[in-house]
Design a protein around this motif. Structure first.
Motif, PDB file in Angstrom:
ATOM      1  N   GLY A   1       0.791  -1.208   0.000  1.00  0.00           N
ATOM      2  CA  GLY A   1       0.000   0.000   0.000  1.00  0.00           C
ATOM      3  C   GLY A   1       0.827   1.262   0.000  1.00  0.00           C
ATOM      4  N   GLY A   2       2.148   1.125  -0.072  1.00  0.00           N
ATOM      5  CA  GLY A   2       3.003   2.301  -0.009  1.00  0.00           C
ATOM      6  C   GLY A   2       3.410   2.834  -1.365  1.00  0.00           C
ATOM      7  N   ALA A   3       4.508   3.579  -1.372  1.00  0.00           N
ATOM      8  CA  ALA A   3       5.000   4.227  -2.586  1.00  0.00           C
ATOM      9  C   ALA A   3       5.332   3.211  -3.674  1.00  0.00           C
ATOM     10  N   ARG A   4       5.907   2.091  -3.291  1.00  0.00           N
ATOM     11  CA  ARG A   4       6.250   1.058  -4.275  1.00  0.00           C
ATOM     12  C   ARG A   4       4.984   0.558  -4.989  1.00  0.00           C
ATOM     13  N   CYS A   5       3.918   0.374  -4.234  1.00  0.00           N
ATOM     14  CA  CYS A   5       2.652  -0.081  -4.813  1.00  0.00           C
ATOM     15  C   CYS A   5       2.103   0.938  -5.805  1.00  0.00           C
ATOM     16  N   ARG A   6       2.187   2.201  -5.461  1.00  0.00           N
ATOM     17  CA  ARG A   6       1.678   3.246  -6.348  1.00  0.00           C
ATOM     18  C   ARG A   6       2.441   3.261  -7.674  1.00  0.00           C
ATOM     19  N   VAL A   7       3.741   3.096  -7.606  1.00  0.00           N
ATOM     20  CA  VAL A   7       4.552   3.051  -8.832  1.00  0.00           C
ATOM     21  C   VAL A   7       4.166   1.839  -9.666  1.00  0.00           C
ATOM     22  N   CYS A   8       4.020   0.701  -9.031  1.00  0.00           N
ATOM     23  CA  CYS A   8       3.662  -0.536  -9.719  1.00  0.00           C
ATOM     24  C   CYS A   8       2.287  -0.399 -10.389  1.00  0.00           C
ATOM     25  N   ILE A   9       1.317   0.093  -9.653  1.00  0.00           N
ATOM     26  CA  ILE A   9      -0.031   0.254 -10.192  1.00  0.00           C
ATOM     27  C   ILE A   9      -0.011   1.228 -11.370  1.00  0.00           C
ATOM     28  N   ALA A  10       0.729   2.317 -11.241  1.00  0.00           N
ATOM     29  CA  ALA A  10       0.818   3.295 -12.329  1.00  0.00           C
ATOM     30  C   ALA A  10       1.434   2.665 -13.574  1.00  0.00           C
ATOM     31  N   GLU A  11       2.472   1.881 -13.399  1.00  0.00           N
ATOM     32  CA  GLU A  11       3.113   1.220 -14.543  1.00  0.00           C
ATOM     33  C   GLU A  11       2.170   0.209 -15.189  1.00  0.00           C
ATOM     34  N   GLY A  88       0.825 -10.007  -6.398  1.00  0.00           N
ATOM     35  CA  GLY A  88       1.593 -10.555  -7.511  1.00  0.00           C
ATOM     36  C   GLY A  88       3.055 -10.137  -7.489  1.00  0.00           C
ATOM     37  N   CYS A  89       3.405  -9.109  -6.753  1.00  0.00           N
ATOM     38  CA  CYS A  89       4.800  -8.695  -6.724  1.00  0.00           C
ATOM     39  C   CYS A  89       5.582  -9.535  -5.719  1.00  0.00           C
ATOM     40  N   GLU A  90       6.884  -9.573  -5.916  1.00  0.00           N
ATOM     41  CA  GLU A  90       7.738 -10.400  -5.064  1.00  0.00           C
ATOM     42  C   GLU A  90       7.701  -9.958  -3.598  1.00  0.00           C
ATOM     43  N   PHE A  91       7.484  -8.687  -3.354  1.00  0.00           N
ATOM     44  CA  PHE A  91       7.481  -8.173  -1.988  1.00  0.00           C
ATOM     45  C   PHE A  91       6.239  -8.616  -1.223  1.00  0.00           C
ATOM     46  N   SER A  92       5.087  -8.582  -1.882  1.00  0.00           N
ATOM     47  CA  SER A  92       3.859  -9.013  -1.204  1.00  0.00           C
ATOM     48  C   SER A  92       3.833 -10.529  -1.046  1.00  0.00           C
ATOM     49  N   LYS A  93       4.461 -11.244  -1.954  1.00  0.00           N
ATOM     50  CA  LYS A  93       4.484 -12.703  -1.865  1.00  0.00           C
ATOM     51  C   LYS A  93       5.271 -13.158  -0.634  1.00  0.00           C
ATOM     52  N   ARG A  94       6.302 -12.413  -0.309  1.00  0.00           N
ATOM     53  CA  ARG A  94       7.113 -12.752   0.864  1.00  0.00           C
ATOM     54  C   ARG A  94       6.345 -12.521   2.160  1.00  0.00           C
ATOM     55  N   GLY A  95       5.311 -11.656   2.065  1.00  0.00           N
ATOM     56  CA  GLY A  95       4.434 -11.432   3.191  1.00  0.00           C
ATOM     57  C   GLY A  95       4.983 -10.601   4.257  1.00  0.00           C
TER      58      GLY A  95
END
Length: 95
Positions: A1-11, A88-95
């Motif tokens: 839900g942070g900055a990384r997520c926003r960049v990913c969603i935008a891309e 779906g991203c590697e960061f969320s998969k690691r939990g």
């Protein structure tokens, strides 16, 4: 839900609109708004910006309204549809 997520969603949204242009689609939307963990306002704003940028209509949605998220999980369970528990991203998969 942070900055990384926003960049990913935008891309991902940008790539979706590019695909839509290349394949002569009339409209774009996203299922991302069904998640209670996603910022629907941010996602729809991206849709508006990409609508202007690419000239393809964006369908504003908040699919989690009126128990949409709950209903989607029920339908998937009833139909035996796989539903991953991370974005779906590697960061969320690691939990």
């Amino acid at each position: 839900g942070g900055a990384r997520c926003r960049v990913c969603i935008a891309e991902r949204m940008d790539a979706t609109f590019k695909y839509a242009v290349a394949n002569n689609f009339d409209m774009v939307t996203t299922t991302l708004t069904i998640s209670p963990h996603k910022d629907c306002e941010f996602i729809n704003k991206l849709g508006e910006l990409n609508e202007q940028k690419y000239g393809i209509k964006y369908l504003h949605a908040d699919f989690k309204k009126e128990d949409g998220y709950l209903r989607s999980t029920q339908i998937c369970k009833e139909k035996g549809i796989y539903r991953q528990d991370y974005c779906g991203c590697e960061f969320s998969k690691r939990g």
